[in-house]
Design a protein around this motif. Structure first.
Motif, PDB file in Angstrom:
ATOM      1  N   LYS A 213       6.053  -7.347   5.940  1.00  0.00           N
ATOM      2  CA  LYS A 213       5.647  -8.723   6.226  1.00  0.00           C
ATOM      3  C   LYS A 213       5.092  -9.406   4.983  1.00  0.00           C
ATOM      4  N   ASP A 214       4.383  -8.644   4.162  1.00  0.00           N
ATOM      5  CA  ASP A 214       3.761  -9.238   2.981  1.00  0.00           C
ATOM      6  C   ASP A 214       3.525  -8.147   1.941  1.00  0.00           C
ATOM      7  N   ILE A 215       3.535  -8.543   0.662  1.00  0.00           N
ATOM      8  CA  ILE A 215       3.280  -7.626  -0.450  1.00  0.00           C
ATOM      9  C   ILE A 215       2.156  -8.214  -1.285  1.00  0.00           C
ATOM     10  N   ILE A 216       1.096  -7.438  -1.492  1.00  0.00           N
ATOM     11  CA  ILE A 216      -0.106  -7.947  -2.138  1.00  0.00           C
ATOM     12  C   ILE A 216      -0.476  -7.047  -3.318  1.00  0.00           C
ATOM     13  N   SER A 217      -0.852  -7.662  -4.434  1.00  0.00           N
ATOM     14  CA  SER A 217      -1.332  -6.879  -5.573  1.00  0.00           C
ATOM     15  C   SER A 217      -2.595  -6.134  -5.178  1.00  0.00           C
ATOM     16  N   TYR A 218      -2.672  -4.872  -5.637  1.00  0.00           N
ATOM     17  CA  TYR A 218      -3.788  -4.018  -5.254  1.00  0.00           C
ATOM     18  C   TYR A 218      -4.374  -3.387  -6.507  1.00  0.00           C
ATOM     19  N   ARG A 222      -1.337  -1.021  -8.290  1.00  0.00           N
ATOM     20  CA  ARG A 222      -0.606  -0.652  -7.080  1.00  0.00           C
ATOM     21  C   ARG A 222      -0.297  -1.895  -6.245  1.00  0.00           C
ATOM     22  N   LEU A 223       0.429  -1.695  -5.150  1.00  0.00           N
ATOM     23  CA  LEU A 223       0.754  -2.779  -4.231  1.00  0.00           C
ATOM     24  C   LEU A 223       0.330  -2.382  -2.817  1.00  0.00           C
ATOM     25  N   PHE A 230       2.015  -2.586  12.610  1.00  0.00           N
ATOM     26  CA  PHE A 230       1.478  -1.331  12.092  1.00  0.00           C
ATOM     27  C   PHE A 230       0.078  -1.552  11.553  1.00  0.00           C
ATOM     28  N   ASN A 231      -0.908  -0.845  12.150  1.00  0.00           N
ATOM     29  CA  ASN A 231      -2.296  -0.968  11.725  1.00  0.00           C
ATOM     30  C   ASN A 231      -2.995   0.388  11.648  1.00  0.00           C
ATOM     31  N   GLU A 232      -2.213   1.453  11.462  1.00  0.00           N
ATOM     32  CA  GLU A 232      -2.792   2.794  11.453  1.00  0.00           C
ATOM     33  C   GLU A 232      -3.656   3.039  10.218  1.00  0.00           C
ATOM     34  N   PHE A 233      -3.226   2.520   9.073  1.00  0.00           N
ATOM     35  CA  PHE A 233      -3.961   2.692   7.823  1.00  0.00           C
ATOM     36  C   PHE A 233      -3.415   1.703   6.801  1.00  0.00           C
ATOM     37  N   GLN A 234      -4.108   1.579   5.673  1.00  0.00           N
ATOM     38  CA  GLN A 234      -3.604   0.734   4.592  1.00  0.00           C
ATOM     39  C   GLN A 234      -2.322   1.335   4.033  1.00  0.00           C
ATOM     40  N   VAL A 235      -1.326   0.494   3.849  1.00  0.00           N
ATOM     41  CA  VAL A 235      -0.028   0.957   3.351  1.00  0.00           C
ATOM     42  C   VAL A 235       0.053   0.587   1.870  1.00  0.00           C
ATOM     43  N   ILE A 236      -0.098   1.592   1.007  1.00  0.00           N
ATOM     44  CA  ILE A 236      -0.204   1.358  -0.432  1.00  0.00           C
ATOM     45  C   ILE A 236       0.984   2.001  -1.161  1.00  0.00           C
ATOM     46  N   VAL A 237       1.619   1.223  -2.009  1.00  0.00           N
ATOM     47  CA  VAL A 237       2.659   1.764  -2.880  1.00  0.00           C
ATOM     48  C   VAL A 237       1.964   2.426  -4.066  1.00  0.00           C
ATOM     49  N   SER A 238       2.187   3.704  -4.251  1.00  0.00           N
ATOM     50  CA  SER A 238       1.522   4.418  -5.341  1.00  0.00           C
ATOM     51  C   SER A 238       1.934   3.850  -6.690  1.00  0.00           C
ATOM     52  N   ARG A 239       1.056   3.980  -7.674  1.00  0.00           N
ATOM     53  CA  ARG A 239       1.318   3.410  -8.994  1.00  0.00           C
ATOM     54  C   ARG A 239       2.617   3.957  -9.582  1.00  0.00           C
ATOM     55  N   GLU A 240       2.882   5.232  -9.350  1.00  0.00           N
ATOM     56  CA  GLU A 240       4.092   5.855  -9.896  1.00  0.00           C
ATOM     57  C   GLU A 240       5.366   5.303  -9.265  1.00  0.00           C
TER      58      GLU A 240
END
Length: 250
Positions: A213-218, A222-223, A230-240
């Motif tokens: 739905k959305d992509i946010i700088s983290y 990371r992203l 889906f609200n089970e946990f934060q969905v984070i794209v790993s830096r690698e």
């Protein structure tokens, strides 16, 4: 009764082993690849019964029988529901869909004990590849069948938000916001999923492109992804994985 399990997913093999042990049945060995199978069956007395996964990490399990004349009855174990009935019509006692249900396992064993099938397995691997729609290019799964109590639920891949692991278990989340337990690892799922649609963003999660739905700088380059339902946990794209992820969505 001598039993052998051929299954490349070690957690699934261990679970089946535990189920059989609870029934007073001892598994002689667990094999995890075509190569292991060929080696073992070439050097050991063949069992009465084989629990056989169709697709192993290094090929179709039937290739074992192309290399070695195996004299055992077979119960197929598979997550590929569309293949199960076809496989059942061949030289097998029964088939079990993953995750394996305890009562269905009882029925399959009872059927084996009643029929006492023990004859040479004659399987044409090329015919099976055609039958199961396998080819040198990957044919990715179009749907998953999940055991929910006594029922089977079919989930189309385009109705999937993500797959994720938690507490050493794997779950599939559909677009209705419901999660279901699976008897398979994320590593195995990566082989079965179309990489145009699915991407593994970290060790814990594989997401569907249409579910984003959305992509946010983290933090730490990371992203963070916001997924539909889906609200089970934060969905984070790993830096690698950020660079590959950006290439994937572009």
């Amino acid at each position: 009764m001598k039993i052998v399990i051929i299954e490349d997913e070690k957690p699934a093999a261990r679970r089946l082993n535990r189920l059989l042990n609870k029934k007073g049945l001892e598994v002689e060995t667990m094999l995890h690849s075509v190569a292991e199978g060929i080696s073992w069956f070439s050097e050991n007395e063949h069992p009465d019964l084989i629990f056989l996964d169709i697709q192993l990490s290094d090929g179709l399990s039937f290739e074992i029988f192309e290399a070695v004349k195996v004299k055992s009855a077979i119960i197929f174990t598979t997550a590929y529901d569309e293949y199960a009935l076809k496989a059942f019509k061949l030289n097998s006692v029964d088939y079990l869909l993953k995750p394996i249900d305890d009562e269905e396992l009882d029925e399959a064993i009872a059927k084996f004990e009643e029929t006492h099938q023990s004859k040479s397995v004659k399987l044409n691997v090329d015919d099976f590849r055609s039958l199961l729609n396998f080819s040198s290019s990957n044919n990715y799964k179009s749907r998953f069948t999940i055991q929910v109590g006594q029922h089977l639920k079919i989930i189309d891949v385009d109705d999937i938000v993500c797959f994720y692991s938690e507490n050493k278990a794997t779950y599939i989340q559909n677009n209705e916001g419901r999660g279901y337990l699976m008897d398979v690892s994320l590593e195995q799922l990566e082989k079965e999923l179309d990489p145009e649609k699915f991407f593994r963003i970290n060790r814990k999660c594989i997401v569907h492109l249409k579910a984003i739905k959305d992509i946010i700088s983290y933090t730490n380059s990371r992203l963070e992804l916001k997924l539909f339902n889906f609200n089970e946990f934060q969905v984070i794209v790993s830096r690698e994985r950020v660079k590959d992820f950006k290439n994937w969505i572009s």
